[in-house]
Motif scaffolding. Structure first.
Motif, PDB file in Angstrom:
ATOM      1  N   ARG A 266       0.847  -1.200   0.000  1.00  0.00           N
ATOM      2  CA  ARG A 266       0.000   0.000   0.000  1.00  0.00           C
ATOM      3  C   ARG A 266       0.877   1.243   0.000  1.00  0.00           C
ATOM      4  NH1 ARG A 266      -2.149  -3.558   3.694  1.00  0.00           N
ATOM      5  NH2 ARG A 266      -4.232  -4.371   3.233  1.00  0.00           N
ATOM      6  N   GLY A 267       0.255   2.381  -0.279  1.00  0.00           N
ATOM      7  CA  GLY A 267       0.970   3.642  -0.244  1.00  0.00           C
ATOM      8  C   GLY A 267       1.582   4.003  -1.581  1.00  0.00           C
ATOM      9  N   PRO A 268       2.254   5.146  -1.634  1.00  0.00           N
ATOM     10  CA  PRO A 268       2.843   5.595  -2.906  1.00  0.00           C
ATOM     11  C   PRO A 268       4.001   4.713  -3.333  1.00  0.00           C
ATOM     12  CG  PRO A 268       3.550   6.993  -1.080  1.00  0.00           C
ATOM     13  CD  PRO A 268       2.484   6.090  -0.533  1.00  0.00           C
ATOM     14  N   ARG A 269       4.213   4.643  -4.629  1.00  0.00           N
ATOM     15  CA  ARG A 269       5.330   3.868  -5.166  1.00  0.00           C
ATOM     16  C   ARG A 269       6.627   4.628  -4.933  1.00  0.00           C
ATOM     17  NH1 ARG A 269       3.872   2.145 -11.213  1.00  0.00           N
ATOM     18  NH2 ARG A 269       5.887   1.091 -10.937  1.00  0.00           N
ATOM     19  N   GLU A 270       7.587   3.960  -4.320  1.00  0.00           N
ATOM     20  CA  GLU A 270       8.875   4.568  -4.022  1.00  0.00           C
ATOM     21  C   GLU A 270       9.996   3.605  -4.413  1.00  0.00           C
ATOM     22  OE1 GLU A 270       8.827   5.428   0.104  1.00  0.00           O
ATOM     23  OE2 GLU A 270       7.380   7.079  -0.042  1.00  0.00           O
ATOM     24  N   ARG A 271      11.183   4.166  -4.584  1.00  0.00           N
ATOM     25  CA  ARG A 271      12.344   3.329  -4.882  1.00  0.00           C
ATOM     26  C   ARG A 271      12.658   2.455  -3.670  1.00  0.00           C
ATOM     27  NH1 ARG A 271      16.216   3.471  -8.692  1.00  0.00           N
ATOM     28  NH2 ARG A 271      15.416   5.460  -9.462  1.00  0.00           N
ATOM     29  N   LEU A 272      12.865   1.159  -3.916  1.00  0.00           N
ATOM     30  CA  LEU A 272      13.147   0.237  -2.826  1.00  0.00           C
ATOM     31  C   LEU A 272      14.549   0.470  -2.268  1.00  0.00           C
ATOM     32  CD1 LEU A 272      11.721  -3.127  -4.220  1.00  0.00           C
ATOM     33  CD2 LEU A 272      10.676  -1.602  -2.536  1.00  0.00           C
ATOM     34  N   ALA A 273      14.664   0.246  -0.953  1.00  0.00           N
ATOM     35  CA  ALA A 273      15.985   0.303  -0.325  1.00  0.00           C
ATOM     36  C   ALA A 273      16.814  -0.894  -0.764  1.00  0.00           C
ATOM     37  CB  ALA A 273      15.826   0.313   1.190  1.00  0.00           C
ATOM     38  N   THR A 274      18.114  -0.729  -0.824  1.00  0.00           N
ATOM     39  CA  THR A 274      19.020  -1.810  -1.193  1.00  0.00           C
ATOM     40  C   THR A 274      20.144  -1.900  -0.162  1.00  0.00           C
ATOM     41  OG1 THR A 274      20.387  -0.374  -2.580  1.00  0.00           O
ATOM     42  CG2 THR A 274      18.560  -1.533  -3.656  1.00  0.00           C
ATOM     43  N   VAL A 275      20.774  -3.068  -0.098  1.00  0.00           N
ATOM     44  CA  VAL A 275      21.976  -3.244   0.712  1.00  0.00           C
ATOM     45  C   VAL A 275      23.161  -3.060  -0.231  1.00  0.00           C
ATOM     46  CG1 VAL A 275      23.280  -4.776   2.217  1.00  0.00           C
ATOM     47  CG2 VAL A 275      20.776  -4.876   2.209  1.00  0.00           C
ATOM     48  N   PRO A 276      23.950  -2.014  -0.086  1.00  0.00           N
ATOM     49  CA  PRO A 276      25.038  -1.765  -1.038  1.00  0.00           C
ATOM     50  C   PRO A 276      26.089  -2.870  -0.980  1.00  0.00           C
ATOM     51  CG  PRO A 276      25.248  -0.334   0.876  1.00  0.00           C
ATOM     52  CD  PRO A 276      23.922  -1.011   0.994  1.00  0.00           C
ATOM     53  N   GLY A 277      26.770  -3.063  -2.109  1.00  0.00           N
ATOM     54  CA  GLY A 277      27.852  -4.029  -2.154  1.00  0.00           C
ATOM     55  C   GLY A 277      27.358  -5.448  -2.380  1.00  0.00           C
ATOM     56  N   ILE A 278      28.275  -6.401  -2.244  1.00  0.00           N
ATOM     57  CA  ILE A 278      27.961  -7.812  -2.458  1.00  0.00           C
ATOM     58  C   ILE A 278      28.538  -8.629  -1.304  1.00  0.00           C
ATOM     59  CG2 ILE A 278      27.880  -7.616  -4.968  1.00  0.00           C
ATOM     60  CD1 ILE A 278      30.696  -8.806  -5.063  1.00  0.00           C
ATOM     61  N   VAL A 279      28.080  -9.876  -1.192  1.00  0.00           N
ATOM     62  CA  VAL A 279      28.623 -10.786  -0.189  1.00  0.00           C
ATOM     63  C   VAL A 279      30.102 -11.014  -0.498  1.00  0.00           C
ATOM     64  CG1 VAL A 279      28.457 -13.083   0.844  1.00  0.00           C
ATOM     65  CG2 VAL A 279      26.388 -11.907   0.057  1.00  0.00           C
ATOM     66  N   PRO A 280      31.006 -10.850   0.464  1.00  0.00           N
ATOM     67  CA  PRO A 280      32.435 -11.018   0.176  1.00  0.00           C
ATOM     68  C   PRO A 280      32.774 -12.457  -0.170  1.00  0.00           C
ATOM     69  CG  PRO A 280      32.076 -10.777   2.537  1.00  0.00           C
ATOM     70  CD  PRO A 280      30.764 -10.478   1.868  1.00  0.00           C
ATOM     71  N   SER A 281      33.740 -12.635  -1.039  1.00  0.00           N
ATOM     72  CA  SER A 281      34.229 -13.972  -1.374  1.00  0.00           C
ATOM     73  C   SER A 281      35.160 -14.448  -0.272  1.00  0.00           C
ATOM     74  CB  SER A 281      34.976 -13.941  -2.711  1.00  0.00           C
ATOM     75  OG  SER A 281      36.160 -13.176  -2.580  1.00  0.00           O
ATOM     76  N   ILE A 282      35.546 -15.705  -0.356  1.00  0.00           N
ATOM     77  CA  ILE A 282      36.447 -16.249   0.658  1.00  0.00           C
ATOM     78  C   ILE A 282      37.797 -15.541   0.631  1.00  0.00           C
ATOM     79  CG2 ILE A 282      37.325 -18.099  -0.831  1.00  0.00           C
ATOM     80  CD1 ILE A 282      37.308 -19.904   1.648  1.00  0.00           C
TER      81      ILE A 282
END
Length: 332
Positions: A266-282
């Protein structure tokens, strides 16, 4: 090392301090993973791709590649029996009989050269006498496949994606296991078929009083079926608790990021939040808190590994600043 988490006296499965080291790398792929599952409950394990969810399930089943299993450490208690995860003979006896698993992609998990009935019957014959065809027919009917007698003679390519996934469920449950592990069971299915598969698993779980571990990245699925949730990041459990607590009061910054990415209904359409970056490799795993390179709250304390601490009844988080609304507000 993350402390063990076993918070229920009626545990069917308790996974204890599971670590997976790879030769030539200092950082383990899995690091102190511990959780428990009780009879009749659904534990959802969530996190991005590469967080170690499937590796954990394969460790429980004894299905890691030999090159990986050599670096596996940890144990589990299953139905009162202590088992070293390197004891492949014990795991083989449990696999398919007491512990069933639905794999992620039914088309690649089913053998294209064998008929459906033969594949289900083979799962029966691994642990029981007889040819298993009667049991295969019974299971096809149980999972709701129409014209089950005819489908016994079909090959996987003759079935739709939803039907193939029902066959995978039939194979996993033919020996009436106490625990079911479902690894992304609705991947590549449309939303209507996805709902049918989830309802089927839930019904069979209730009828058979199974414990269930559901591995998924779909938080909508988690909200619908979970009893408890374990959030994984980069090979560690970073938060776990009842589903209501995880959705209404997440306490690890990674969990907060995941919850913020859910589109509102519900509510106005807004840009979704994101988690910056990626999961680190080993190769690029940071010291201390593995989420520190992506965390908006990261400070010098994060160079040390935070313990998994209980914040409320059965609600645990591995963050130096949890509960966030208290410690971070006081430090501001």
């Amino acid at each position: 090392m993350v402390t063990a988490l076993t918070d229920d006296n009626d545990n069917l499965l308790s996974l204890r301090d599971v670590s997976l080291n790879v030769r030539g790398h200092a950082a383990p792929l899995l690091d102190g993973v511990s959780f428990s599952v009780s009879r009749g409950e659904t534990l959802c394990v969530v996190g991005e791709s590469g967080c170690g969810k499937s590796l954990t399930s394969l460790s429980i089943m004894g299905l890691l590649a030999p090159a990986l299993s050599a670096g596996l450490r940890g144990s589990m208690e299953f139905d009162g029996q202590d088992i070293d995860l390197r004891d492949l003979a014990s795991l083989k006896r449990l696999r398919g009989s007491r512990i069933g698993m639905i794999f992620q992609e039914p088309m690649s998990s089913l053998n294209p050269a064998y008929r459906i009935g033969d594949q289900i019957a083979e799962a029966w014959r691994q642990h029981n006498p007889g040819d298993g065809m009667d049991q295969a027919l019974e299971m096809l009917r149980l999972v709701g496949i129409p014209a089950a007698e005819r489908r016994l003679r079909d090959y996987p390519h003759q079935l739709s994606g939803g039907m193939r996934q029902r066959v995978m469920i039939a194979m996993a449950l033919v020996n009436n296991p106490a625990l079911l592990i479902a690894d992304e069971p609705t991947t590549a299915l449309d939303v209507t078929i996805q709902a049918q598969i989830l309802r089927l698993i839930a019904r069979l779980q209730t009828e058979r009083h199974m414990g269930t571990i559901l591995i998924t990245h779909d938080l909508g699925v988690v909200a619908e079926v979970a009893t408890r949730v374990a959030v994984m990041y980069a090979g560690r459990i970073v938060e776990t608790g009842p589903v209501e607590a995880i959705f209404t009061d997440p306490q690890h910054p990674y969990t907060i990021g995941l919850m913020s990415s859910i589109p509102p209904l519900r509510g106005p359409r807004e840009r979704l939040a994101t988690v910056p970056g990626i999961v680190p490799s080993i190769e690029t795993m940071p010291e201390g808190c593995r989420f520190s390179t992506r965390c908006p709250f990261a400070r010098s304390e994060c160079r040390q590994t935070p313990p998994l601490q209980e914040l409320a009844m059965r609600h645990f988080a591995a963050c130096h600043f949890a509960p966030l609304e208290h410690k971070l507000k006081g430090a501001a």
